[in-house]
Design a protein around this motif. Structure first.
Motif, PDB file in Angstrom:
ATOM      1  N   ASN A  39     -15.931  -9.423  -5.293  1.00  0.00           N
ATOM      2  CA  ASN A  39     -15.913  -9.149  -3.853  1.00  0.00           C
ATOM      3  C   ASN A  39     -16.899  -8.023  -3.581  1.00  0.00           C
ATOM      4  O   ASN A  39     -16.647  -6.875  -3.949  1.00  0.00           O
ATOM      5  CB  ASN A  39     -14.493  -8.760  -3.422  1.00  0.00           C
TER       6      ASN A  39
ATOM      7  N   PHE B 241     -15.779  -5.214  -0.385  1.00  0.00           N
ATOM      8  CA  PHE B 241     -14.402  -4.759  -0.532  1.00  0.00           C
ATOM      9  C   PHE B 241     -14.059  -3.653   0.462  1.00  0.00           C
ATOM     10  O   PHE B 241     -14.778  -2.667   0.570  1.00  0.00           O
ATOM     11  CB  PHE B 241     -14.184  -4.265  -1.959  1.00  0.00           C
ATOM     12  N   MET B 242     -12.958  -3.848   1.184  1.00  0.00           N
ATOM     13  CA  MET B 242     -12.435  -2.879   2.152  1.00  0.00           C
ATOM     14  C   MET B 242     -13.401  -2.613   3.316  1.00  0.00           C
ATOM     15  O   MET B 242     -13.342  -1.573   3.956  1.00  0.00           O
ATOM     16  CB  MET B 242     -12.084  -1.560   1.449  1.00  0.00           C
ATOM     17  N   SER B 243     -14.286  -3.577   3.603  1.00  0.00           N
ATOM     18  CA  SER B 243     -15.271  -3.364   4.677  1.00  0.00           C
ATOM     19  C   SER B 243     -14.676  -3.604   6.055  1.00  0.00           C
ATOM     20  O   SER B 243     -14.999  -2.911   7.017  1.00  0.00           O
ATOM     21  CB  SER B 243     -16.468  -4.297   4.470  1.00  0.00           C
TER      22      SER B 243
ATOM     23  N   ASN C 191     -13.035  -8.671   4.868  1.00  0.00           N
ATOM     24  CA  ASN C 191     -14.054  -8.282   3.886  1.00  0.00           C
ATOM     25  C   ASN C 191     -15.321  -9.101   4.090  1.00  0.00           C
ATOM     26  O   ASN C 191     -15.852  -9.726   3.168  1.00  0.00           O
ATOM     27  CB  ASN C 191     -13.530  -8.419   2.459  1.00  0.00           C
TER      28      ASN C 191
ATOM     29  N   THR D 166     -15.058 -12.731   3.130  1.00  0.00           N
ATOM     30  CA  THR D 166     -14.540 -13.034   1.792  1.00  0.00           C
ATOM     31  C   THR D 166     -13.248 -13.831   1.897  1.00  0.00           C
ATOM     32  O   THR D 166     -13.005 -14.768   1.130  1.00  0.00           O
ATOM     33  CB  THR D 166     -14.285 -11.732   1.004  1.00  0.00           C
TER      34      THR D 166
ATOM     35  N   THR E  19     -17.888  -1.892  -2.730  1.00  0.00           N
ATOM     36  CA  THR E  19     -17.519  -1.642  -1.342  1.00  0.00           C
ATOM     37  C   THR E  19     -18.716  -1.881  -0.440  1.00  0.00           C
ATOM     38  O   THR E  19     -19.850  -2.038  -0.892  1.00  0.00           O
ATOM     39  CB  THR E  19     -17.032  -0.194  -1.176  1.00  0.00           C
TER      40      THR E  19
END
Length: 481
Positions: free
Chosen positions: A243, A246-248, A252, A255, A279
């Motif tokens: 991924n 990640f945590m965007s 995601n 994703t 990230t």
């Protein structure tokens, strides 16, 4: 008179046969020269955990290095990464000069030499190939991509020992399968590429894809892997996940199609397959995720590794939130001994009985094959013996307590004396099995030996001929190194 003598003799024999507390015949030759087997006694050792941050193979923060088929990856830089606590490097090769041509033999030799430098540094590589790092750049047509993978097959097989996993790559900018100048961003092209990867990559290595949907579409299956297929070399056991957003934001950056369902899917997949990535911030004004949420996500999705540089703004926020040490310690596996029970009586050829309880306090489990061994070292250090146990360390799942017990046969010709017992988790590949840089360190105080890669179980085994013990019948044996 003769009748009387016969009666007396028979009566005496009957009386003689009836003696003894159990009514069994008394041995006329005296006591058994081999006394009864002695009862084994076990000694317990309780271990102290540690919160120390330290490196372990195939997990943690990684550094990305962009490469090509001309310029060598710097071995000095790789060794600096190792010295700074890294065990993983991402090698991202851009093949932009070969979108319509075969790869040159000297380029393949150069990739092979890069892997050698990774090995010399004591690292493993997350490998990806792409043709462009520009959103509007050119990738290659499918026949060229498949031909390049055929060319890379022997290099990948030769160097699988230092390949942690690969990422499917090739299609579109950064090899992330989203953009494609040759219209390869479709299920048919993805299937052709994955078919080829599964063919050319050694069967005990995984291929990460960018979204859960890509794997589900390839398999025609929405359910995650089950334990029955774990590590069996089939497609469901080899296609993993990365991924890179990640945590965007909530999805995601695409994703996740169905956020709840996809996270539940990955939460199971991550118990058996490597999950990692980086990230990202979709825009300069995007709110940055907080550290506690990041830890919760990595724990529930079972992350094994994370890019150490991208996105720096996100990582800095997690640092200021005070969770970076937790992330460093818990990415991937982190195995902690709880208790050990060890037999105290031994003769040459008898069993050493070991019962260990441990816990995986990391986010994930190991995902590549690894050996589990017991090592005996004589008090003078001149002799050592190793036994390989049948347990698979990949089965040590996060947040689980694991207990196993084994009886291990001592050599019949082992010298009497004192021996120290160690736990050793070497790499499964013969090229790395004796290299302590690739051995697993347990998260306990005062047990790690960096020179050997052994974990000291704090158990001393005394071998003497003075006990009366059965010879071992175990098929697990200590063998002299």
């Amino acid at each position: 008179m003769n009748k009387c003598i016969k009666y007396i003799v028979l009566s005496s024999l009957a009386l003689f046969s009836s003696c003894g507390s159990s009514g069994s015949p008394v041995d006329p030759v005296g006591p058994d020269p081999n006394p009864s087997t002695e009862k084994q006694v076990m000694k317990s050792v309780v271990y102290s955990g540690t919160d120390e941050t330290f490196a372990n193979p195939e997990r943690g923060f990684y550094t990305e290095i962009e490469g090509n088929l001309v310029d060598a990856v710097s071995e000095m830089r790789l060794k600096d990464l190792k010295a700074n606590g890294k065990t993983l490097v991402q090698l991202l090769y851009y093949l932009n000069d070969y979108t319509n041509a075969s790869l040159p033999s000297e380029g393949l030799t150069k990739v092979d030499m890069d892997f050698g430098r990774v090995r010399n540094a004591g690292l493993k590589a997350i490998v990806r190939f792409a043709y462009t790092n520009v959103q509007t750049g050119q990738d290659a047509p499918m026949d060229i991509i498949l031909g390049h993978l055929d060319q890379l097959k022997s290099v990948l097989a030769k160097n699988k020992d230092v390949i942690a996993c690969v990422q499917a790559g090739f299609i579109g900018a950064w090899g992330e399968w989203y953009y494609s100048s040759h219209n390869l961003n479709n299920a048919d092209s993805y299937k052709k590429l994955l078919d080829k990867w599964l063919e050319v990559l050694p069967s005990d290595r995984c291929i990460q894809v960018r979204t859960p949907k890509y794997k589900q579409d390839y398999l025609g299956l929405s359910a995650p892997i089950t334990e029955s297929h774990a590590y069996d070399g089939t497609a469901i056991a080899r296609i993993a996940h990365h991924n890179d957003a990640f945590m965007s934001d909530e999805t995601n950056m695409g994703t996740y199609q169905d956020v709840k369902a996809d996270k539940a899917y990955l939460g199971v997949e991550g118990l058996y397959l490597p999950i990692g990535g980086e990230t990202c911030l979709p825009s300069p004004t995007t709110a940055v995720s907080n550290g506690s949420s990041a830890v919760s996500e990595m724990q529930s999705l079972h992350w094994s590794f994370l890019n150490d540089a991208y996105d720096r703004k996100v990582l800095d926020k997690w640092e200021s939130d005070g969770v970076m040490t937790t992330i460093k310690n818990k990415l991937g596996y982190r195995i902690q001994l709880i208790k050990g029970d060890y037999s105290t009586k031994h003769i040459p050829g008898s069993d050493v009985t070991v019962k260990l309880t441990l816990q995986n306090v990391g986010f994930a489990a190991m995902y590549n094959p690894r050996k589990l061994q017991m090592v005996l070292v004589s008090a003078d250090g001149r002799k050592s013996y190793v036994a390989t146990l049948p347990e698979d360390p990949r089965a040590w799942k996060p947040s689980k307590s694991i207990t196993f017990e084994e009886s291990i046969a001592l050599p019949v010709d082992i010298a009497e004396g004192m021996y120290q017992l160690y736990l050793y988790l070497p790499d499964a590949e013969s090229t790395l099995a004796g290299n302590p840089l690739y051995a697993v360190r347990l998260a306990n105080k005062g047990i790690w030996d960096s020179a050997t890669g052994y974990n000291d179980l704090k158990a001393t085994i005394n071998v003497t001929s003075s006990y009366h013990l059965n010879k071992s019948t175990s098929n697990i044996k200590f063998i002299e190194k």
